[in-house]
Design a protein around this motif. Structure first.
Motif, PDB file in Angstrom:
ATOM      1  N   ARG A  79      32.861  21.614   0.626  1.00  0.00           N
ATOM      2  CA  ARG A  79      31.959  20.491   0.862  1.00  0.00           C
ATOM      3  C   ARG A  79      30.551  20.843   0.417  1.00  0.00           C
ATOM      4  O   ARG A  79      30.205  22.022   0.287  1.00  0.00           O
ATOM      5  N   SER A  80      29.741  19.818   0.215  1.00  0.00           N
ATOM      6  CA  SER A  80      28.365  20.035  -0.237  1.00  0.00           C
ATOM      7  C   SER A  80      27.410  19.168   0.574  1.00  0.00           C
ATOM      8  O   SER A  80      27.608  17.955   0.697  1.00  0.00           O
ATOM      9  N   ILE A  81      26.379  19.804   1.119  1.00  0.00           N
ATOM     10  CA  ILE A  81      25.278  19.096   1.771  1.00  0.00           C
ATOM     11  C   ILE A  81      24.055  19.231   0.873  1.00  0.00           C
ATOM     12  O   ILE A  81      23.698  20.337   0.455  1.00  0.00           O
ATOM     13  N   ILE A  82      23.424  18.102   0.563  1.00  0.00           N
ATOM     14  CA  ILE A  82      22.207  18.095  -0.243  1.00  0.00           C
ATOM     15  C   ILE A  82      21.102  17.483   0.604  1.00  0.00           C
ATOM     16  O   ILE A  82      21.150  16.305   0.969  1.00  0.00           O
TER      17      ILE A  82
ATOM     18  N   LYS B 179       9.313  18.013   6.011  1.00  0.00           N
ATOM     19  CA  LYS B 179       9.986  18.477   4.802  1.00  0.00           C
ATOM     20  C   LYS B 179      10.014  20.005   4.736  1.00  0.00           C
ATOM     21  O   LYS B 179      10.950  20.588   4.177  1.00  0.00           O
ATOM     22  N   GLY B 180       8.999  20.664   5.301  1.00  0.00           N
ATOM     23  CA  GLY B 180       9.077  22.116   5.428  1.00  0.00           C
ATOM     24  C   GLY B 180      10.243  22.521   6.310  1.00  0.00           C
ATOM     25  O   GLY B 180      10.953  23.500   6.021  1.00  0.00           O
ATOM     26  N   ALA B 181      10.462  21.764   7.371  1.00  0.00           N
ATOM     27  CA  ALA B 181      11.605  22.030   8.258  1.00  0.00           C
ATOM     28  C   ALA B 181      12.921  21.831   7.517  1.00  0.00           C
ATOM     29  O   ALA B 181      13.869  22.613   7.685  1.00  0.00           O
ATOM     30  N   VAL B 182      12.998  20.809   6.685  1.00  0.00           N
ATOM     31  CA  VAL B 182      14.219  20.542   5.929  1.00  0.00           C
ATOM     32  C   VAL B 182      14.537  21.700   4.981  1.00  0.00           C
ATOM     33  O   VAL B 182      15.684  22.148   4.878  1.00  0.00           O
ATOM     34  N   THR B 183      13.516  22.209   4.301  1.00  0.00           N
ATOM     35  CA  THR B 183      13.726  23.322   3.374  1.00  0.00           C
ATOM     36  C   THR B 183      14.192  24.579   4.112  1.00  0.00           C
ATOM     37  O   THR B 183      15.117  25.273   3.667  1.00  0.00           O
ATOM     38  N   SER B 184      13.574  24.870   5.240  1.00  0.00           N
ATOM     39  CA  SER B 184      13.980  26.051   6.015  1.00  0.00           C
ATOM     40  C   SER B 184      15.376  25.887   6.598  1.00  0.00           C
ATOM     41  O   SER B 184      16.175  26.835   6.610  1.00  0.00           O
TER      42      SER B 184
ATOM     43  N   SER C 227      33.141  27.070   3.855  1.00  0.00           N
ATOM     44  CA  SER C 227      33.212  26.480   2.504  1.00  0.00           C
ATOM     45  C   SER C 227      32.307  25.257   2.366  1.00  0.00           C
ATOM     46  O   SER C 227      32.647  24.283   1.682  1.00  0.00           O
ATOM     47  N   ILE C 228      31.153  25.322   3.041  1.00  0.00           N
ATOM     48  CA  ILE C 228      30.152  24.267   2.929  1.00  0.00           C
ATOM     49  C   ILE C 228      28.935  24.850   2.226  1.00  0.00           C
ATOM     50  O   ILE C 228      28.325  25.813   2.703  1.00  0.00           O
ATOM     51  N   ARG C 229      28.590  24.269   1.097  1.00  0.00           N
ATOM     52  CA  ARG C 229      27.371  24.660   0.390  1.00  0.00           C
ATOM     53  C   ARG C 229      26.230  23.770   0.848  1.00  0.00           C
ATOM     54  O   ARG C 229      26.419  22.563   1.053  1.00  0.00           O
ATOM     55  N   VAL C 230      25.043  24.333   0.989  1.00  0.00           N
ATOM     56  CA  VAL C 230      23.878  23.573   1.449  1.00  0.00           C
ATOM     57  C   VAL C 230      22.710  23.887   0.527  1.00  0.00           C
ATOM     58  O   VAL C 230      22.268  25.041   0.434  1.00  0.00           O
ATOM     59  N   ASN C 231      22.223  22.881  -0.170  1.00  0.00           N
ATOM     60  CA  ASN C 231      21.087  23.032  -1.066  1.00  0.00           C
ATOM     61  C   ASN C 231      20.097  21.906  -0.825  1.00  0.00           C
ATOM     62  O   ASN C 231      20.418  20.902  -0.177  1.00  0.00           O
ATOM     63  N   ALA C 232      18.908  22.081  -1.348  1.00  0.00           N
ATOM     64  CA  ALA C 232      17.878  21.058  -1.210  1.00  0.00           C
ATOM     65  C   ALA C 232      17.385  20.644  -2.590  1.00  0.00           C
ATOM     66  O   ALA C 232      17.330  21.451  -3.518  1.00  0.00           O
ATOM     67  N   LEU C 233      17.026  19.396  -2.692  1.00  0.00           N
ATOM     68  CA  LEU C 233      16.372  18.872  -3.890  1.00  0.00           C
ATOM     69  C   LEU C 233      14.997  18.381  -3.460  1.00  0.00           C
ATOM     70  O   LEU C 233      14.887  17.568  -2.538  1.00  0.00           O
TER      71      LEU C 233
ATOM     72  N   SER D  61      19.637  27.088  -2.054  1.00  0.00           N
ATOM     73  CA  SER D  61      18.592  26.945  -3.072  1.00  0.00           C
ATOM     74  C   SER D  61      17.864  25.611  -2.938  1.00  0.00           C
ATOM     75  O   SER D  61      18.408  24.639  -2.424  1.00  0.00           O
ATOM     76  N   THR D  62      16.640  25.584  -3.446  1.00  0.00           N
ATOM     77  CA  THR D  62      15.862  24.349  -3.536  1.00  0.00           C
ATOM     78  C   THR D  62      15.490  24.117  -4.991  1.00  0.00           C
ATOM     79  O   THR D  62      14.890  24.991  -5.632  1.00  0.00           O
TER      80      THR D  62
END
Length: 254
Positions: A139-142, A163-168, A181-187, A243-244
């Motif tokens: 799964r992927s969380i963005i 948004k700082g909280a979201v990145t952390s 098996s969950i990937r978590v990235n930020a855009l 990653s962001t």
């Protein structure tokens, strides 16, 4: 599997919060074009329906659900409903966000709580709901962050903090959920032609001052967020987590 095939999302269920707004709608349309069944989520049924209509009009698969992402019960009901109707969620885009432009000394506790509850608490609740679902695959969380998480933005204290909280949180969840098996990235988008920066872009002097701070000297169309979202949602980014990606024309590179 070919390189291009790795970007396909056929058979996957994707939830996009804030799916009626500029970036949310563009994200939903891009995921649907890549083959996903997309559920757009937000507080206004009218704008959600418009997004769904555009997707289905282009032969995509979409549905909508009115949800307050800051409400625990509402988010739980959303994920239960999606699983019952379409199966467990494969892709979650935490895009729902609000901003409250005000001088820091004028920010009220109510304003602060409203921004943090939607922008940060909403990411927590939706991500937790996905992680609690039974799922046999990847799964992927963005998480949609912002350049405001990396640079100071005047009169945006609550938004920047959220948004700082979201990145952390993105980094923390990437470590904790990898075993599931969950990937978590930020855009982290910069300024796009959406409602949020519309006041700045409407005034020539303010717009020119902004453009001078963007190395590419332009403000993009919301649809330009789509390819990056498809990349992060798909197997093309299978080894990327925590990653962001900054999508800001070079703004934060300075």
């Amino acid at each position: 599997m070919s390189v291009l095939d790795q970007f396909r999302l056929d058979g996957r269920v994707a939830v996009v919060t804030g799916g009626g707004g500029g970036l949310g709608s563009a994200t939903a349309e891009a995921l649907a074009e890549a083959g996903a069944r997309v559920i757009v989520v937000g507080r206004s049924q009218d704008v959600l329906v418009k997004t769904v209509d555009r997707i289905t009009g282009a032969a995509g698969m979409a549905d909508h659900r009115v949800t307050d992402v800051s409400d625990e019960a509402d988010v739980g009901d959303l994920f239960d409903w999606v699983e019952h109707e379409y199966g467990p969620v494969d892709v979650l885009v935490n895009n729902a966000a609000v901003a409250d432009e005000a001088a820091f000394v004028d920010v009220t506790v109510a304003d602060w709580d409203r921004v943090l509850n939607i922008n940060a608490r909403g990411v927590f609740l939706a991500s937790r709901a996905l992680a609690r679902q039974e799922h046999s695959g990847t799964r992927s969380i963005i998480n949609v962050s912002s350049l405001a998480a990396s640079v100071g933005v005047k009169n945006q204290a609550a938004y920047s903090a959220s948004k700082g909280a979201v990145t952390s949180l993105t980094r923390a969840l990437a470590i904790e959920l990898a075993a599931s098996s969950i990937r978590v990235n930020a855009l982290a988008p910069g300024y796009f032609h959406t409602d949020m920066p519309a006041q700045v872009l409407a005034h020539e002097r303010a717009r020119d001052a902004l453009l001078r701070r963007i190395p590419q000297r332009r403000v993009p169309d919301p649809r330009e967020i789509g390819p990056s979202m498809v990349y992060l949602a798909s197997d093309a980014s299978a080894f990327m987590t925590g990653s962001t990606i900054h999508l800001d024309g070079g703004y934060t590179a300075q």
